[in-house]
Design an enzyme around this catalytic site. Sequence first.
Site, PDB file in Angstrom:
ATOM      1  N   HIS A   1     -24.600  35.713   5.333  1.00 39.45           N
ATOM      2  CA  HIS A   1     -24.113  36.648   6.357  1.00 39.45           C
ATOM      3  C   HIS A   1     -24.787  36.419   7.721  1.00 39.45           C
ATOM      4  O   HIS A   1     -24.407  37.056   8.701  1.00 39.45           O
ATOM      5  CB  HIS A   1     -24.361  38.094   5.934  1.00 39.45           C
TER       6      HIS A   1
ATOM      7  N   ASP B   1     -19.810  33.640  -3.208  1.00 38.87           N
ATOM      8  CA  ASP B   1     -20.347  35.003  -3.190  1.00 38.87           C
ATOM      9  C   ASP B   1     -19.173  35.961  -2.960  1.00 38.87           C
ATOM     10  O   ASP B   1     -18.223  35.624  -2.243  1.00 38.87           O
ATOM     11  CB  ASP B   1     -21.366  35.128  -2.049  1.00 38.87           C
TER      12      ASP B   1
ATOM     13  N   HIS C   1     -18.826  38.461  -1.207  1.00 37.27           N
ATOM     14  CA  HIS C   1     -18.664  38.926   0.168  1.00 37.27           C
ATOM     15  C   HIS C   1     -18.313  37.738   1.079  1.00 37.27           C
ATOM     16  O   HIS C   1     -18.598  36.589   0.740  1.00 37.27           O
ATOM     17  CB  HIS C   1     -19.951  39.620   0.627  1.00 37.27           C
TER      18      HIS C   1
ATOM     19  N   ASP D   1     -22.253  38.295  -7.376  1.00 35.03           N
ATOM     20  CA  ASP D   1     -21.833  39.673  -7.160  1.00 35.03           C
ATOM     21  C   ASP D   1     -20.328  39.868  -7.374  1.00 35.03           C
ATOM     22  O   ASP D   1     -19.825  40.974  -7.200  1.00 35.03           O
ATOM     23  CB  ASP D   1     -22.288  40.196  -5.790  1.00 35.03           C
TER      24      ASP D   1
HETATM   25 ZN    ZN Z   1     -22.664  39.057  -1.649  1.00 40.22          ZN
END
Ligand code: ZN
Length: 380
Positions: free
Chosen positions: A148, A185, A187, A273
Amino acid sequence: MADTTKRTGYLWHTLYGWVDTGGAPVMPSSVTAGIQPISHHVAHPDTKRRMHELISASGLIDKLVQLDANKATREDVLRVHDAAHYDRIVADGALPKGGDAGDGVSPYGQGGHEIALLAAGGAIRATDGVMRGEVDNAYALLNPSGHHAERSTGRGFCIFNNAAVAAAYAAETFGLQRIAIVDWDVHHGNGAQDIFWESSSVLNISVHQNRAFPSDSGFADERGAGAGAGYTLNLPLPPGGGNALYEYAFETVVVPALEAYEPELIIVPCGYDASIMDPLARMMVRADGFRRMARLMVDAADRLSNGRIVFLQEGGYSPYYMPFCGLEVIEEISGHSAGLADAYAPLVAGMGGDELLDHERAAVDALQGHLADIKAPAAN
Ligand code: ZN
């Protein structure tokens, strides 16, 4: 029988287990807002430490080539981040209570900048080992995560973008023209998207739950600009998908994109995740689903990038289940068995996710048209 094992590099550092995410749940604790402090932040480092300990206790670690991390240098970080970001992180890390990555919900403790530099340096070390042929492939169990972190700021528990640092290092050191990032991931890999938005020398693929985080990025129509037009490929998947959805997405979009691009190196920022037991998303992948994704990536690397592939740990927030997911991936990329089954399979195997649903197929099929814009840049 042919030997299907590989020399797989493995990297962990004791200080990765010392990341201090603060005494809050996810958001900062607040009497006013009614958010109570808690001893285990959702991104508490114990989850990754437990994965490392399962790799150790199962004996799998003895079949891997252990690599050591050194801290990334300022020069390493500045290939992908602003100097102002690096300097602030280092300066705040010297403060008695540390600092924040940049979004107000990603604190790091005193000295936390040094652990972040060890994570970025670990990504470089694993990549270097693969590029030099010291190992066939590698898995770096990094903490803090990186995907991120954008050029000018950290966010979402990430301080420096480990995968981007590794990609930029490999491009400069080994003269690579085409590096593919496949971020699974759950996200969005917004950091690499920000950093490589106008570059065709990195094909940035992110497979994620639609709007999980950040909720305002990761859409299919974000595809890069300038020289990088077409080289950002987002796969925003509908919540609820499991093994079948991920396998379909990888087989029909991710792998064909890699085949079109012909990468010289594949970097996989891999979180767990998307697992069926994760608190921070709503996907249903099991350990054997992550194993399948790893197999598809290793096979693609064998066909396209002379086997060169590096797995870099991102998120994963189930302290129970993540160790088994990671173990299966490392088994698959190394060809060695830890001799353990997924201990949670009796609980999760019947919950769903093995059947591709119509709306899931449609979400993936809608991306097919983007593949035509991906070419190996050197051949343009
Ligand atoms: Zn994540």
